[in-house]
Design a protein around this motif. Sequence first.
Motif, PDB file in Angstrom:
ATOM      1  N   SER A  95       3.058  -7.749   8.483  1.00 29.14           N
ATOM      2  CA  SER A  95       3.642  -8.488   7.353  1.00 29.14           C
ATOM      3  C   SER A  95       4.153  -7.566   6.259  1.00 29.14           C
ATOM      4  CB  SER A  95       2.593  -9.438   6.767  1.00 29.14           C
ATOM      5  OG  SER A  95       1.500  -8.702   6.234  1.00 29.14           O
ATOM      6  N   CYS A  96       3.994  -6.271   6.455  1.00 26.20           N
ATOM      7  CA  CYS A  96       4.412  -5.253   5.468  1.00 26.20           C
ATOM      8  C   CYS A  96       3.689  -5.372   4.136  1.00 26.20           C
ATOM      9  CB  CYS A  96       5.918  -5.305   5.236  1.00 26.20           C
ATOM     10  SG  CYS A  96       6.895  -4.986   6.707  1.00 26.20           S
ATOM     11  N   SER A  97       2.508  -5.968   4.166  1.00 28.61           N
ATOM     12  CA  SER A  97       1.743  -6.125   2.932  1.00 28.61           C
ATOM     13  C   SER A  97       0.769  -4.982   2.703  1.00 28.61           C
ATOM     14  CB  SER A  97       0.959  -7.444   2.961  1.00 28.61           C
ATOM     15  OG  SER A  97       0.067  -7.461   4.077  1.00 28.61           O
ATOM     16  N   GLU A  98       0.482  -4.199   3.761  1.00 31.51           N
ATOM     17  CA  GLU A  98      -0.475  -3.110   3.665  1.00 31.51           C
ATOM     18  C   GLU A  98       0.015  -1.885   4.423  1.00 31.51           C
ATOM     19  OE1 GLU A  98      -4.663  -5.673   3.618  1.00 31.51           O
ATOM     20  OE2 GLU A  98      -3.980  -4.698   5.466  1.00 31.51           O
ATOM     21  N   ALA A  99      -0.399  -0.719   3.949  1.00 33.24           N
ATOM     22  CA  ALA A  99      -0.210   0.526   4.693  1.00 33.24           C
ATOM     23  C   ALA A  99      -1.580   0.929   5.224  1.00 33.24           C
ATOM     24  CB  ALA A  99       0.349   1.622   3.790  1.00 33.24           C
ATOM     25  N   LEU A 100      -1.657   1.207   6.521  1.00 31.76           N
ATOM     26  CA  LEU A 100      -2.930   1.508   7.158  1.00 31.76           C
ATOM     27  C   LEU A 100      -2.977   2.965   7.598  1.00 31.76           C
ATOM     28  CD1 LEU A 100      -2.968  -1.619   9.494  1.00 31.76           C
ATOM     29  CD2 LEU A 100      -4.054  -1.416   7.250  1.00 31.76           C
ATOM     30  N   LEU A 101      -4.135   3.606   7.416  1.00 28.18           N
ATOM     31  CA  LEU A 101      -4.357   4.959   7.909  1.00 28.18           C
ATOM     32  C   LEU A 101      -5.393   4.903   9.015  1.00 28.18           C
ATOM     33  CD1 LEU A 101      -3.929   8.060   7.648  1.00 28.18           C
ATOM     34  CD2 LEU A 101      -5.858   8.067   6.031  1.00 28.18           C
ATOM     35  N   PHE A 102      -5.028   5.412  10.203  1.00 28.59           N
ATOM     36  CA  PHE A 102      -5.894   5.369  11.377  1.00 28.59           C
ATOM     37  C   PHE A 102      -6.365   6.762  11.770  1.00 28.59           C
ATOM     38  CE2 PHE A 102      -3.654   1.394  11.837  1.00 28.59           C
ATOM     39  CZ  PHE A 102      -4.529   0.545  12.511  1.00 28.59           C
ATOM     40  N   ASP A 103      -7.561   6.810  12.349  1.00 27.10           N
ATOM     41  CA  ASP A 103      -7.986   7.980  13.097  1.00 27.10           C
ATOM     42  C   ASP A 103      -7.341   7.846  14.472  1.00 27.10           C
ATOM     43  OD1 ASP A 103      -9.536   9.505  15.065  1.00 27.10           O
ATOM     44  OD2 ASP A 103     -10.885   9.944  13.405  1.00 27.10           O
ATOM     45  N   ALA A 104      -6.503   8.787  14.866  1.00 27.64           N
ATOM     46  CA  ALA A 104      -5.725   8.659  16.102  1.00 27.64           C
ATOM     47  C   ALA A 104      -6.602   8.719  17.350  1.00 27.64           C
ATOM     48  CB  ALA A 104      -4.663   9.746  16.174  1.00 27.64           C
ATOM     49  N   LYS A 105      -7.772   9.340  17.241  1.00 24.71           N
ATOM     50  CA  LYS A 105      -8.646   9.442  18.410  1.00 24.71           C
ATOM     51  C   LYS A 105      -9.469   8.173  18.608  1.00 24.71           C
ATOM     52  CE  LYS A 105      -9.061  14.499  18.433  1.00 24.71           C
ATOM     53  NZ  LYS A 105      -8.069  14.777  17.375  1.00 24.71           N
ATOM     54  N   ASP A 139      -3.363  -1.696  -0.262  1.00 30.00           N
ATOM     55  CA  ASP A 139      -2.835  -3.047  -0.492  1.00 30.00           C
ATOM     56  C   ASP A 139      -2.587  -3.288  -1.978  1.00 30.00           C
ATOM     57  OD1 ASP A 139      -5.418  -3.062  -1.369  1.00 30.00           O
ATOM     58  OD2 ASP A 139      -6.098  -4.727  -0.112  1.00 30.00           O
ATOM     59  N   ARG A 140      -2.273  -2.215  -2.683  1.00 30.64           N
ATOM     60  CA  ARG A 140      -2.137  -2.319  -4.141  1.00 30.64           C
ATOM     61  C   ARG A 140      -0.704  -2.545  -4.595  1.00 30.64           C
ATOM     62  NH1 ARG A 140      -6.348   2.075  -6.773  1.00 30.64           N
ATOM     63  NH2 ARG A 140      -8.170   1.454  -5.566  1.00 30.64           N
ATOM     64  N   HIS A 141       0.246  -2.506  -3.666  1.00 32.35           N
ATOM     65  CA  HIS A 141       1.638  -2.709  -4.068  1.00 32.35           C
ATOM     66  C   HIS A 141       1.873  -4.161  -4.466  1.00 32.35           C
ATOM     67  CE1 HIS A 141       3.095   1.237  -2.880  1.00 32.35           C
ATOM     68  NE2 HIS A 141       2.420   1.131  -1.751  1.00 32.35           N
ATOM     69  N   HIS A 142       2.669  -4.329  -5.518  1.00 31.28           N
ATOM     70  CA  HIS A 142       3.091  -5.678  -5.924  1.00 31.28           C
ATOM     71  C   HIS A 142       4.380  -5.976  -5.171  1.00 31.28           C
ATOM     72  CE1 HIS A 142       0.017  -5.662  -8.978  1.00 31.28           C
ATOM     73  NE2 HIS A 142       0.496  -4.532  -9.476  1.00 31.28           N
ATOM     74  N   GLY A 143       4.243  -6.642  -4.039  1.00 30.12           N
ATOM     75  CA  GLY A 143       5.366  -6.842  -3.137  1.00 30.12           C
ATOM     76  C   GLY A 143       5.073  -6.117  -1.837  1.00 30.12           C
ATOM     77  N   GLU A 144       6.092  -5.926  -1.008  1.00 32.21           N
ATOM     78  CA  GLU A 144       5.885  -5.327   0.299  1.00 32.21           C
ATOM     79  C   GLU A 144       5.789  -3.795   0.236  1.00 32.21           C
ATOM     80  OE1 GLU A 144       8.971  -6.655   2.897  1.00 32.21           O
ATOM     81  OE2 GLU A 144       8.088  -8.652   3.150  1.00 32.21           O
ATOM     82  N   VAL A 145       5.121  -3.259   1.254  1.00 27.93           N
ATOM     83  CA  VAL A 145       5.142  -1.809   1.459  1.00 27.93           C
ATOM     84  C   VAL A 145       6.464  -1.499   2.176  1.00 27.93           C
ATOM     85  CG1 VAL A 145       3.963   0.186   2.440  1.00 27.93           C
ATOM     86  CG2 VAL A 145       2.637  -1.829   1.736  1.00 27.93           C
ATOM     87  N   GLY A 178       6.398   1.376  -2.038  1.00 31.21           N
ATOM     88  CA  GLY A 178       6.563  -0.069  -2.038  1.00 31.21           C
ATOM     89  C   GLY A 178       7.735  -0.616  -2.815  1.00 31.21           C
ATOM     90  N   ASP A 179       7.876  -1.938  -2.710  1.00 34.13           N
ATOM     91  CA  ASP A 179       8.908  -2.677  -3.444  1.00 34.13           C
ATOM     92  C   ASP A 179       8.743  -2.530  -4.954  1.00 34.13           C
ATOM     93  OD1 ASP A 179      10.473  -3.706  -1.466  1.00 34.13           O
ATOM     94  OD2 ASP A 179       9.322  -5.551  -1.228  1.00 34.13           O
ATOM     95  N   ASP A 180       7.514  -2.243  -5.383  1.00 39.37           N
ATOM     96  CA  ASP A 180       7.228  -2.147  -6.822  1.00 39.37           C
ATOM     97  C   ASP A 180       7.634  -0.799  -7.410  1.00 39.37           C
ATOM     98  OD1 ASP A 180       5.341  -0.651  -5.542  1.00 39.37           O
ATOM     99  OD2 ASP A 180       3.590  -1.671  -6.393  1.00 39.37           O
ATOM    100  N   GLY A 181       8.239   0.071  -6.579  1.00 43.50           N
ATOM    101  CA  GLY A 181       8.681   1.374  -7.067  1.00 43.50           C
ATOM    102  C   GLY A 181       7.598   2.419  -7.101  1.00 43.50           C
ATOM    103  N   GLU A 211      -6.175   0.272 -13.513  1.00 46.66           N
ATOM    104  CA  GLU A 211      -5.760  -1.128 -13.522  1.00 46.66           C
ATOM    105  C   GLU A 211      -6.395  -1.883 -12.346  1.00 46.66           C
ATOM    106  OE1 GLU A 211      -1.491  -0.923 -13.563  1.00 46.66           O
ATOM    107  OE2 GLU A 211      -1.407  -1.191 -15.727  1.00 46.66           O
ATOM    108  N   SER A 212      -6.391  -1.244 -11.172  1.00 52.36           N
ATOM    109  CA  SER A 212      -7.003  -1.864  -9.997  1.00 52.36           C
ATOM    110  C   SER A 212      -8.511  -2.021 -10.209  1.00 52.36           C
ATOM    111  CB  SER A 212      -6.749  -1.015  -8.744  1.00 52.36           C
ATOM    112  OG  SER A 212      -5.383  -0.951  -8.476  1.00 52.36           O
TER     113      SER A 212
END
Length: 708
Positions: A76-86, A95-101, A117-120, A669-670
């Motif tokens: 949904s482009c609402s979050e950016a995820l960081l994964f361990d590739a292994k 998930d702090r962007h106001h709008g889409e990532v 994000g969309d929020d600049g 702020e968060s």
Amino acid sequence: MKAIKEVNFKDAIIKIKILDDGKLLVVDSKTVVRFLDINSLSTISGFKGGISHLRFRNHVVDFSSDASYFTVLNASCSEALLFDAKTKKVLTKIDRHHGEVTCVAIEPKNKYMFSCGDDGKSYGIDIENKKIAFTLPVHVDAVNDIAFSENGQWVATASYDKKVQIFNMTMMARKHRLVAHGDPVMKVHFLSEHRLVSIDKKSSAIIWDYYTGKVITRLEGIHDDVLHITTSADGKFLFFGTQLGYILVYELESYKVLSKKYIKLTSSITALGFDKSTDQLMVGTQSGDLLFYSIYEGEEYIKEQLQVKDYEAIQRFVEKNPLLAYTKIYQLVINLWETTLKKAKLSLEAGDKQSAINLFKHFKNIPSKNSIMQKVMLEYEEFERFAMLAKQGKLALAYSLALKHPMYQDSKIYRSLEAGWRKAFTAAQKHAIDPKGADIARDILAPYRGITQKTKLIQELLTKSEVYKRFRVAIGQKDFRVAFELIKQHSFLKEFADYDALMNYADSLYIKSQKLLQDGDTHAAIKVLRILVDFSDFTLEVKELMRDIENKQKFYNAMEDGDAESAYNLLSINDELQDSEDGKLLQEEWNNDLLKANEYALEGNVKQLNEVLNKYMKISSKNNALANIYGWCYMAQLEKAVKNKKEQAVIENGIKNYILYFGLQDQIESFFHIFKKNYPATKLNLNLQTKGSISMWRASMIVKSILD
């Protein structure tokens, strides 16, 4: 251009990257991750990410170069995820962007992941501790793209606000806000030599010097939406992949477009990369094709045709692949053409037209060369008359013909005329500086009256003898700055032997300085360069060279003296120093201390943090980085305070202190939203607090607890 190898993966390819271990990473629009053997393109391993991307104009996925981590937008482009590739486990999500990532990335040193994000806003997440470490300069509209310099020192963001922001990762500070686009900036990409290319929504491309913030040039010939950008290994060529399936290529010295249809595919270009080890362009398409192209395809063919002197066939092939014109083998063809042209001119000077025709026969069917040959033959039709006029001493008429036919100026006869002119001019000079010798000077130069090229010089010599005297005095006193100022104002001085001697001296100084630098004798080189800096043709280059030498010397002296403050500050402003052995050691020391510091910051342990970072407290280039680390530390203290249910007033005091020290940042702020949920009775208003800033933070502001 034909692909030398290819494979199809059905779904759009949205990421191509050669990893540190030599494997080729390929990611498609369904986040199916494949690790390929780069030679055979066979799949070695992989996994399914399970996220489908309907939009992938921006970077929606990225991998660290060591393949340990990857970042991706959720569906949904609402979050950016960081994964361990292994383990394939989510390490953190933004998930702090106001709008889409809008886009994500991992920088070249694999220390930070970025979410834009969309929020600049663009958040930098420390991969080691999975926390937001800092934010890049904020745009007033959506961030469309993010890019990094090869050494990871610089990061650029492109935005709908028509601007590009340049951020120095070493100093943790903005370098420039680049403003010249008239439309939203969609793409940005770092080039070599402090250059950057950015492209806006109307396909207007600008090359910048990101170190000075100045526009170098604007590229011509783009008539399609550019989706992806890459460069060749040597930095000579710039490739654009477009929506309609075209790949355009530019040469990065002259900035001219070499081909608007270098490659034409039936599907949009959704990924580009470059294999430096083989000079191969890697292309991914929306239809799932992965294709490899040799940018110098045809070198062997040129070698074969060169043996049989089929220059026409060579030229046809170079027109198909214009990058071949920059190869060593094609340089032989250029040299052969130039030699042929020179010999043909000599034949025409001797009146042997047939020999010239015979020399040209191998090139006659090449349109570009044929037009030159015809022009040469036409130009030399009056050469016999020119030679006769020169022999008869009718100099005005001879020079007039040479002006009409510039090619004559390369002839032996013209060089002889010029030698006569210089001899006469030198003789006249000696008399012109004598108040009683003006008439003699006029008589000497009489044969050259009426010659357009010489009239002004003669007039200046006869009327400005005092200028020449000042010129000679300046040279005698080695006041070269004055000498060149006089030359700038009085061009006739260039006709004097003194000027030739002056320029020869300058060349000898330059050669001497380069030899001294090669020998490592920078002290002696600086002495020579201080003389050369007054020679106007060398001034800019010498000033830059001296600045680099002095900075390097200061850096090595600082390292020798244990002056870490000066060494780190110099390191932050010089890319070359960062690639030196001492520079690498210094950066490694900082990076190791940074890892330790991040651990203590997460614990909110100021005492241990001080012990690790104490040696950096007086280093101005580290001030922003230190401010960010202490900011994380105090944020951890605030989070612990809420978790431990400390008194509302105590936490409110901590929030006020944080804003006073670091300003009203996204982090606070968060946190304030979390605080209000746990302490709904609070009346605290963030906007009414006295605000500091990261740039104004100093080590003297360190306290044991932000709550006190």
